[in-house]
Design a protein around this motif. Sequence first.
Motif, PDB file in Angstrom:
ATOM      1  N   SER A  16       9.184   4.386-113.034  1.00  0.00           N
ATOM      2  CA  SER A  16       9.115   4.953-111.705  1.00  0.00           C
ATOM      3  C   SER A  16       9.361   6.243-111.890  1.00  0.00           C
ATOM      4  N   PRO A  17       8.590   6.994-110.683  1.00  0.00           N
ATOM      5  CA  PRO A  17       8.920   8.517-110.602  1.00  0.00           C
ATOM      6  C   PRO A  17      10.646   8.719-110.525  1.00  0.00           C
ATOM      7  N   TYR A  18      11.110   7.980-109.890  1.00  0.00           N
ATOM      8  CA  TYR A  18      12.758   7.905-109.683  1.00  0.00           C
ATOM      9  C   TYR A  18      13.388   7.904-110.991  1.00  0.00           C
ATOM     10  N   ALA A  19      13.067   6.959-112.001  1.00  0.00           N
ATOM     11  CA  ALA A  19      13.689   6.888-113.284  1.00  0.00           C
ATOM     12  C   ALA A  19      13.393   8.337-114.082  1.00  0.00           C
ATOM     13  N   ARG A  20      12.054   8.453-113.963  1.00  0.00           N
ATOM     14  CA  ARG A  20      11.637   9.639-114.666  1.00  0.00           C
ATOM     15  C   ARG A  20      12.665  11.046-114.153  1.00  0.00           C
ATOM     16  N   LEU A  21      12.855  11.214-112.848  1.00  0.00           N
ATOM     17  CA  LEU A  21      13.548  12.167-112.424  1.00  0.00           C
ATOM     18  C   LEU A  21      15.224  12.105-112.988  1.00  0.00           C
ATOM     19  N   ILE A  22      15.445  10.904-112.720  1.00  0.00           N
ATOM     20  CA  ILE A  22      17.079  10.654-113.023  1.00  0.00           C
ATOM     21  C   ILE A  22      17.072  10.902-114.655  1.00  0.00           C
TER      22      ILE A  22
END
Length: 80
Positions: A16-22
Amino acid sequence: MNAEQLREVVTDTELSPYARLIWVHLNTAAEPQNSNSLVEELGFSRATVSRSVGALRGLGLVRRHNGVWRPETGRRPSWT
């Protein structure tokens, strides 16, 4: 983290975009990060952080050590 590793994770459509940002945040943060600090610093919900870190962990991109999340680069399982 080198440019190839960054590109691989940032363009991984299974994450997910969230996982990538994290993952990027964990690689660039000045201080070690636990789940609570990720919630506070990134403004994501606890559920989003938990789900995202779980996905990253499942791919071998992070590991938990002494209560904080550490990025792991280049250690993705061969089955992905």
